[in-house]
Design a protein around this motif. Sequence first.
Motif, PDB file in Angstrom:
ATOM      1  N   PRO A 141       0.829  -1.220   0.000  1.00  0.00           N
ATOM      2  CA  PRO A 141       0.000   0.000   0.000  1.00  0.00           C
ATOM      3  C   PRO A 141       0.852   1.254   0.000  1.00  0.00           C
ATOM      4  CG  PRO A 141      -0.759  -1.533   1.679  1.00  0.00           C
ATOM      5  CD  PRO A 141       0.472  -2.131   1.092  1.00  0.00           C
ATOM      6  N   VAL A 191      -7.395  13.334  10.031  1.00  0.00           N
ATOM      7  CA  VAL A 191      -7.210  14.009   8.754  1.00  0.00           C
ATOM      8  C   VAL A 191      -8.551  14.154   8.038  1.00  0.00           C
ATOM      9  CG1 VAL A 191      -4.901  13.048   8.593  1.00  0.00           C
ATOM     10  CG2 VAL A 191      -6.776  11.888   7.444  1.00  0.00           C
ATOM     11  N   PHE A 218      -8.510  10.757  -0.102  1.00  0.00           N
ATOM     12  CA  PHE A 218      -7.290  10.035   0.248  1.00  0.00           C
ATOM     13  C   PHE A 218      -6.830  10.427   1.655  1.00  0.00           C
ATOM     14  CE2 PHE A 218      -2.597   9.679   0.199  1.00  0.00           C
ATOM     15  CZ  PHE A 218      -2.534   8.297   0.138  1.00  0.00           C
ATOM     16  N   TYR A 268       1.204  12.918  10.453  1.00  0.00           N
ATOM     17  CA  TYR A 268       0.541  11.789   9.802  1.00  0.00           C
ATOM     18  C   TYR A 268       1.403  11.144   8.730  1.00  0.00           C
ATOM     19  CZ  TYR A 268      -3.481  13.644  12.221  1.00  0.00           C
ATOM     20  OH  TYR A 268      -4.332  14.096  13.195  1.00  0.00           O
ATOM     21  N   TRP A 301     -19.057   8.581   1.864  1.00  0.00           N
ATOM     22  CA  TRP A 301     -19.703   8.334   0.569  1.00  0.00           C
ATOM     23  C   TRP A 301     -20.402   6.991   0.575  1.00  0.00           C
ATOM     24  CZ3 TRP A 301     -17.128   6.706  -4.652  1.00  0.00           C
ATOM     25  CH2 TRP A 301     -18.055   6.853  -5.699  1.00  0.00           C
ATOM     26  N   PRO A 349     -13.813   4.293  -5.605  1.00  0.00           N
ATOM     27  CA  PRO A 349     -13.087   5.528  -5.343  1.00  0.00           C
ATOM     28  C   PRO A 349     -11.676   5.461  -5.908  1.00  0.00           C
ATOM     29  CG  PRO A 349     -13.499   4.309  -3.302  1.00  0.00           C
ATOM     30  CD  PRO A 349     -13.849   3.412  -4.433  1.00  0.00           C
ATOM     31  N   ARG A 350     -11.106   6.614  -6.187  1.00  0.00           N
ATOM     32  CA  ARG A 350      -9.749   6.646  -6.725  1.00  0.00           C
ATOM     33  C   ARG A 350      -8.745   6.524  -5.583  1.00  0.00           C
ATOM     34  NH1 ARG A 350      -9.121  13.054  -8.182  1.00  0.00           N
ATOM     35  NH2 ARG A 350      -7.139  12.398  -9.016  1.00  0.00           N
ATOM     36  N   ARG A 351      -7.491   6.364  -5.948  1.00  0.00           N
ATOM     37  CA  ARG A 351      -6.376   6.332  -5.007  1.00  0.00           C
ATOM     38  C   ARG A 351      -6.453   5.162  -4.037  1.00  0.00           C
ATOM     39  NH1 ARG A 351      -7.794  12.462  -4.295  1.00  0.00           N
ATOM     40  NH2 ARG A 351      -6.743  13.289  -6.117  1.00  0.00           N
ATOM     41  N   ASN A 352      -7.143   4.066  -4.457  1.00  0.00           N
ATOM     42  CA  ASN A 352      -7.181   2.865  -3.639  1.00  0.00           C
ATOM     43  C   ASN A 352      -6.166   1.883  -4.167  1.00  0.00           C
ATOM     44  OD1 ASN A 352      -9.213   3.980  -2.260  1.00  0.00           O
ATOM     45  ND2 ASN A 352     -10.740   2.414  -2.712  1.00  0.00           N
ATOM     46  N   TYR A 353      -5.344   1.337  -3.276  1.00  0.00           N
ATOM     47  CA  TYR A 353      -4.308   0.427  -3.776  1.00  0.00           C
ATOM     48  C   TYR A 353      -4.896  -0.929  -4.116  1.00  0.00           C
ATOM     49  CZ  TYR A 353      -4.099  -2.165   0.638  1.00  0.00           C
ATOM     50  OH  TYR A 353      -4.412  -2.928   1.723  1.00  0.00           O
ATOM     51  N   THR A 354      -6.084  -1.205  -3.630  1.00  0.00           N
ATOM     52  CA  THR A 354      -6.738  -2.450  -4.012  1.00  0.00           C
ATOM     53  C   THR A 354      -8.237  -2.301  -3.821  1.00  0.00           C
ATOM     54  OG1 THR A 354      -6.670  -4.839  -3.783  1.00  0.00           O
ATOM     55  CG2 THR A 354      -6.672  -3.561  -1.749  1.00  0.00           C
ATOM     56  N   GLN A 356     -12.168  -4.682  -3.189  1.00  0.00           N
ATOM     57  CA  GLN A 356     -12.799  -5.955  -2.873  1.00  0.00           C
ATOM     58  C   GLN A 356     -13.407  -6.536  -4.138  1.00  0.00           C
ATOM     59  OE1 GLN A 356     -13.045  -7.163   0.302  1.00  0.00           O
ATOM     60  NE2 GLN A 356     -12.375  -5.405   1.519  1.00  0.00           N
ATOM     61  N   ASN A 410       4.173  10.696  -0.812  1.00  0.00           N
ATOM     62  CA  ASN A 410       3.151   9.658  -0.733  1.00  0.00           C
ATOM     63  C   ASN A 410       1.820  10.195  -0.243  1.00  0.00           C
ATOM     64  OD1 ASN A 410       4.083  10.248   1.768  1.00  0.00           O
ATOM     65  ND2 ASN A 410       4.340   8.146   2.462  1.00  0.00           N
ATOM     66  N   GLY A 411       1.632  11.506  -0.326  1.00  0.00           N
ATOM     67  CA  GLY A 411       0.403  12.076   0.189  1.00  0.00           C
ATOM     68  C   GLY A 411      -0.517  12.624  -0.884  1.00  0.00           C
ATOM     69  N   GLY A 412      -0.344  12.174  -2.121  1.00  0.00           N
ATOM     70  CA  GLY A 412      -1.202  12.667  -3.198  1.00  0.00           C
ATOM     71  C   GLY A 412      -0.601  13.909  -3.837  1.00  0.00           C
ATOM     72  N   PHE A 434       1.266   6.516  -7.030  1.00  0.00           N
ATOM     73  CA  PHE A 434       0.230   7.383  -7.629  1.00  0.00           C
ATOM     74  C   PHE A 434       0.519   8.852  -7.381  1.00  0.00           C
ATOM     75  CE2 PHE A 434      -2.429   7.328  -3.649  1.00  0.00           C
ATOM     76  CZ  PHE A 434      -2.743   8.674  -3.598  1.00  0.00           C
ATOM     77  N   GLN A 485     -17.826   4.137   1.778  1.00  0.00           N
ATOM     78  CA  GLN A 485     -16.372   4.134   1.958  1.00  0.00           C
ATOM     79  C   GLN A 485     -15.850   5.552   2.000  1.00  0.00           C
ATOM     80  OE1 GLN A 485     -15.390   2.169  -1.807  1.00  0.00           O
ATOM     81  NE2 GLN A 485     -17.234   3.290  -2.365  1.00  0.00           N
ATOM     82  N   CYS A 486     -14.599   5.640   2.418  1.00  0.00           N
ATOM     83  CA  CYS A 486     -13.941   6.942   2.433  1.00  0.00           C
ATOM     84  C   CYS A 486     -13.567   7.299   1.011  1.00  0.00           C
ATOM     85  CB  CYS A 486     -12.683   6.898   3.302  1.00  0.00           C
ATOM     86  SG  CYS A 486     -11.798   8.464   3.270  1.00  0.00           S
ATOM     87  N   ARG A 546     -23.104  -0.330   0.756  1.00  0.00           N
ATOM     88  CA  ARG A 546     -21.695  -0.179   1.089  1.00  0.00           C
ATOM     89  C   ARG A 546     -21.293   1.293   0.987  1.00  0.00           C
ATOM     90  NH1 ARG A 546     -16.689  -0.394  -1.232  1.00  0.00           N
ATOM     91  NH2 ARG A 546     -15.097  -1.550  -0.075  1.00  0.00           N
ATOM     92  N   HIS A 585      -6.286   4.123   3.081  1.00  0.00           N
ATOM     93  CA  HIS A 585      -7.458   4.789   2.514  1.00  0.00           C
ATOM     94  C   HIS A 585      -8.372   3.763   1.846  1.00  0.00           C
ATOM     95  CE1 HIS A 585      -9.975   7.307   0.110  1.00  0.00           C
ATOM     96  NE2 HIS A 585      -9.376   7.004  -1.012  1.00  0.00           N
ATOM     97  N   ALA A 586      -7.746   2.764   1.203  1.00  0.00           N
ATOM     98  CA  ALA A 586      -8.550   1.754   0.500  1.00  0.00           C
ATOM     99  C   ALA A 586      -9.293   0.856   1.488  1.00  0.00           C
ATOM    100  CB  ALA A 586      -7.662   0.920  -0.402  1.00  0.00           C
ATOM    101  N   ASN A 612       0.934   4.163  -2.813  1.00  0.00           N
ATOM    102  CA  ASN A 612       0.665   5.578  -2.561  1.00  0.00           C
ATOM    103  C   ASN A 612       1.784   6.456  -3.110  1.00  0.00           C
ATOM    104  OD1 ASN A 612      -1.676   4.819  -1.350  1.00  0.00           O
ATOM    105  ND2 ASN A 612      -0.923   5.027   0.749  1.00  0.00           N
ATOM    106  N   ALA A 634      -2.229   5.543   4.390  1.00  0.00           N
ATOM    107  CA  ALA A 634      -1.845   4.181   4.011  1.00  0.00           C
ATOM    108  C   ALA A 634      -3.049   3.291   3.710  1.00  0.00           C
ATOM    109  CB  ALA A 634      -0.996   3.579   5.118  1.00  0.00           C
TER     110      ALA A 634
END
Lengths: 296, 645, 210, 263
Positions: free
Chosen positions: B76, D95, D135, B161, D100, B460-465, B467, B147-149, B83, D131-132, D129, D140-141, B80, D138
Amino acid sequence: MHGGLLAHGAAEPGSTLGPTVALVGVAAAVVAVYLAGVARLRDASPCSSWSWRRYAFVAGVAVLVAVLLPPVEPVVEDSFPAHMTQHVVLLLVAAPLLALGAPGLPFLLALPRRWRHRVAVVRAAGPVRRGRALATVPVLVVAVHAAVVSAWHLPVLYDAALTSTAVHVTEHAAFLAVGWWFWSLVTLPTAQLDGRAVLYVVASGLPMNLLGAVLTFAPRPLYPAQTGTGPDALTEQQLAGLLMWVPAGVVSLVLCAVLVLLWLRRLERESPAGVPLPPPGVPAEIRVATREEVQR
Amino acid sequence: MTTLEERKAAEAAVGEQLEPIWEESGGLRGWFTTVDHKKIGRRYMVTAGLFFTVAGLEAVVMRTQLARAQLDVVSPDLYNQLFTLHGTTMIFFFATPMLFGFGNYLFPLMLGARDMAFPRLNAFGYWAFASAGLLMTSSLLFGAAPNGGWFAYVPLNEEQYLPGAGMDVYSLGLLLLGISTTVGGINFIVTALTMRAPGMSLNRVPVFVWALVVTSFMVVFALPPLNVANLMLFLDRRYGFHFFDPSAGGDPILWQHLFWLFGHPDVYIIVLPALGIVSAIVPTFSRRPIAAYPLIVLATIGTGVISFGVWVHHMFATGLPQLSLSFFSAASLIVTIPSGIQYFSWLMTIVLGRLVVRTPMLWILGFLVVFVAGGVTGVMFAVVPFDQQTTDSYFIVAHFHYVLFGGAVFPIVAGIYYWFGKFTGRMLSEKLGRWSFWLVFVGFNATFFPMHVVGLLGMPRRNYTYQSGLGWDGLNLVETIGAYVLTVGLALTLFNIARALRSGPAAPENPWGGDTLEWATASPPQDYNFPVVPTVHSLHPMWDEKTLATMVRDEDDPERTLTDGKQALRTSDLDGVPEHVVELPEETVVPLVTAGGLFVATLALVLGAPVVAASGGLLTVVGLVVWHWPRAARQEAQEAQEAQA
Amino acid sequence: MSAPATVTSAATRPRAVAREVPAGRRPGWWGMVLTLVTDVAAFAALLAAYFYVRFVTTGADWPPGDIADPKLLKAWIMTALLVTSSAPLVFADLGIKKGRRGRLLVGVGLTLLLGAAFLYVQYSEYTEKLTTEFTPQTNAYGSLFFVITGFHGLHVVLGVLTMLVVFVAGATGRITRKHHAVVRIAGLYWHTVGAVWVFIFASLYLAAQL
Amino acid sequence: LVLRRGPDVRPRRGGERVVLIAGAVVPTLILIGTYVATLGVMGANREPPQPAELTVEVVGHDWWWEVRYPDFLTANEIHIPVGRAVHVQLRTADVVHSFWVPSLTSKRDLIPNQDNDLWLLADEAGEYRGQCAEFCGAQHAGMAFLVVAQPAAEFDAWLADQAAPARTPTDAVAARGQQVFESASCASCHTIRGTTADGVVGPNLTHFGSRQYLGAGAAPNDPGWLGGWIANSQTVKPGNLMPPQPLAPEDLTALIAYLETLE
């Protein structure tokens, strides 16, 4: 022309009638004098621009009368958004229209000959000439415009305008004066219309944009005298700020677009861009060089 | 009729005198000291291309990770970093520098000038950009990448953080780059205002130049908020300041305002010059002057101005007052109108002309298709309820790739195919170019179109994976396959370039029958660009017999050949009337040293060594003093001597 | 290459290019103006941040917490120093335009001294504030105060350095009547830095009293 | 679109009017229509169709959701009654996050020092469902949650269940599990109402057994995953703030048994 403004702050409704008549009367007189001047001007030298300049001036006076009519004043005093709309109309609609009317010459011509002579003498005097030269230095004009507009929106002066009729009249007169002055710089036929005019218009709009942003994002009422302090006060303030910011921005944007087009048209007149065609036929040039050319 | 032969003959005579004056030293020394806009422009493009490749590969890794649900290709934290770096690199270190590279190379050529207004500043800008990019890109190797966008929202990006050097690399790297971009922009504006060929009044200036000038003005106004914000972020992180710290009176939304006050104009900072490239290529291949030139100029300026008023639409979900949202929605809608004008101007040029499709035009046609899709989704985002639903989902990823890849990368590649002959003296292969285009076009749409759908499905965007079982799996797989196809397509263009450099056919002076002045120079141009400075009589000088004739006629006019020294003609800002001859600087190492000082300072601050940083700053100051040391007296003495002679 | 071409044409064809005194605006002038535009935009962003924090996140209590209203005496002195420092520079500029090197040196020297005096007063104000009142680490107000004034102070340092360069160059005869643009351009910078201070003074000192 | 071929008929000028009409006038009209529609939808979205009676406070944490009902705290699961609007107050503990639920509502950010809110209304019973969407670092997903819409009666029963303190374990293994929970480091971060555990760093676990997922949607809540989670949650959700718990195997088994009883 500002006689009608004296009704500002008048509490009893019946009393607005007199000032209204006075304001309309003065406005009509001003228009009449202007039109008389234009008529003389057109007799002397037929110049086409005066036909539309007349409309601009008359429209400007009409707009001015409409937003300053005494019956409008109580509305403005009650509603922050209406008040800001009034300011925006003064600065961005009435002022440019009046400036487009280029009333200096017509007014002068409307005067009796002897007076005209005297005015001419005064205008030609050294200090006056230098002063007038100074008054066309763009940076100065823009700065004064910005300073005047900003200053009148400082809470101190703003509150004063709400409580005192005289101050309020002064405020409107000041807006009209700097607006007229500024727009003359941009629109007068003597002004060399070019890209800089756009910069000036953008710069002159900055204080209003900034104020709009502040009013939109401020978390508490900044002008208690205008809005009170209740929960609606904030919404009213936001609306006022947004009106100054977005619609006013759009108006000045449209004005800028017109200025750019006029400027390009002037350039086109002076040095035509010319639209030559490339050599006719399907162009032989569009191909990749041949082997022989590589070797050569 | 002035034939090409006549012109060549006239130019050869003058060129002989100019050659020794303009020649720079070669080899390693010349590499570090050059102030030639063509070398610097090429360098900008190559360096930006390198960053594009790196950032593109980062994207491929990310797409691989997302090919299936719950894959474990990267951690992860690495995702981060990837991206963040992908976004930052593409926006800051690829798009703008690449277009600035085009600008650097083409500006003087299109304007009929011998160099930029500030050649040394140009070199300085390149060195600052390259070192900032090096810092940013190489940080990945040390595991210290940001790594914070790329948008670096606070408080997430406060030290608390996200400890570590990553976001310091970000803030300082962008500050260094900001300096480079700003001086580059100023150089473009001044060059366009003062160095145009005689007769080139503003209504005869190519649209590409207009676009880059408007862009530069936007840079001048938009970068300060970003630079200020980055300074604040760095001080917050490293020295315990509290600009964005809600517990000590700071405010996180302040960052968002400052960032988007820059960020929205930046979209147009990237896209406008690319649209300028489109406006340069379309008339050539439509064999017709561009339609509605005044309107396209107006639209370009308008886009620049309006874009400053709509930053709030990136913040529709932050809980701003409803009332204000409705106004900003209107403003955001307005910003699309100038784009519409430009779009129809190209369409009308094509329709009224006689379209000839060669590779550059093929890429432009691809752009026209893709950009309109990005534009339509752009309008959607001005609609507040829609934005609040789809922002930060994959829908917006799809949208801005259609705008930025479609609106910038397609024209950039088109520009490479169009001007490659001018840049290098070699022609690219048409056949490979077509293959590359179709692969990219198909790959691009396969990658990014499904993102619209998957975004609407709630990813959502910016997700490393993600479900499995949420309806996203199949589409993500298609996207990843598309990304591979896209990569192959782009690699084909790289291969094309490499092949052409080695064994491509020689480029004629004007292979496409282009209309602007760069086609009057040799391919590649001589050091002095124009032996005889042309006098411009129209918007399309190369199609204009009168303009061409001046390059033969003025062969003996010292005011058009300027053979006294390294000189260029300065003309008046609006009408292009000659005013003065300016001396251009010789090659020098000073810009490199000055930028080097800044780089040392930046690196030292990242590593936490303020003393070293201060000495780097001192080096920069010394460099600046040497750079600007008045040499007037020497010149004057020389002139007096000459006058006596 | 025979006789210098520009001079020849000056004798035979007095066209704009060969004019004795350069006409129009030079690239350097444009470059400085644009640099200053972007610089002023940076100050505007900083001041906007200041007002944003003041209006949006804090209540009516400003400066926040235990911090007292900024004292005005030193700030007035600084303002006076910086505003007056522009005058000798104009004097120098007009002087060198007429070829008067003495006026150049006196004017630039005076400006230099006034700028240095400004920096000294700012230094003493900083020491006082940092030791007895607040630091940039105290809260957002402290951060804003020191960064805005510090960023401006850095500009004055660079300005003083520029004046030093101009002074030395002038003293060694590198600035002449015909090549005096450097004074004009350095002056643009100096006057702008002074004007920016007036805004900072009004925002951070005067308006904080309201 | 017919491209001209054959004789050279390229016009030098022209096209201005078409460009102006097609590029500016027509888009303006379309945009005005769009804007009017936008205002309509914005107006409709502003307030729920009927006033919200229940207010739920949602607090975003790195990387889970604290859910506060008037009488109790829970985490990562928001239960709402079908057909009734619920007012959601949004706050963050660290943060910026963004709330959503794609099928129910648009998103709204959770911002330090700022009170944002929105309303939820589910027309049909079911699980939605969420989710956040901003971002947040670490994991966020790995910051999902569930909105469960239930018929009114069911919902009221759930409210009553949740308001009660945790049930005391009845069998020996679970009782031992409670002991482990209270004595090991668990209690310093988590609260189980009715026991001595009152940590506030992690999610409130009072009715943990009733939840469907572990770690904000990271894994299904079953004994196998739970064991893995407690032993080393970093393998399930790398980077999350819960440290690995080196427990003896029998302690772990007991703890799992205990937690699963907390329904």
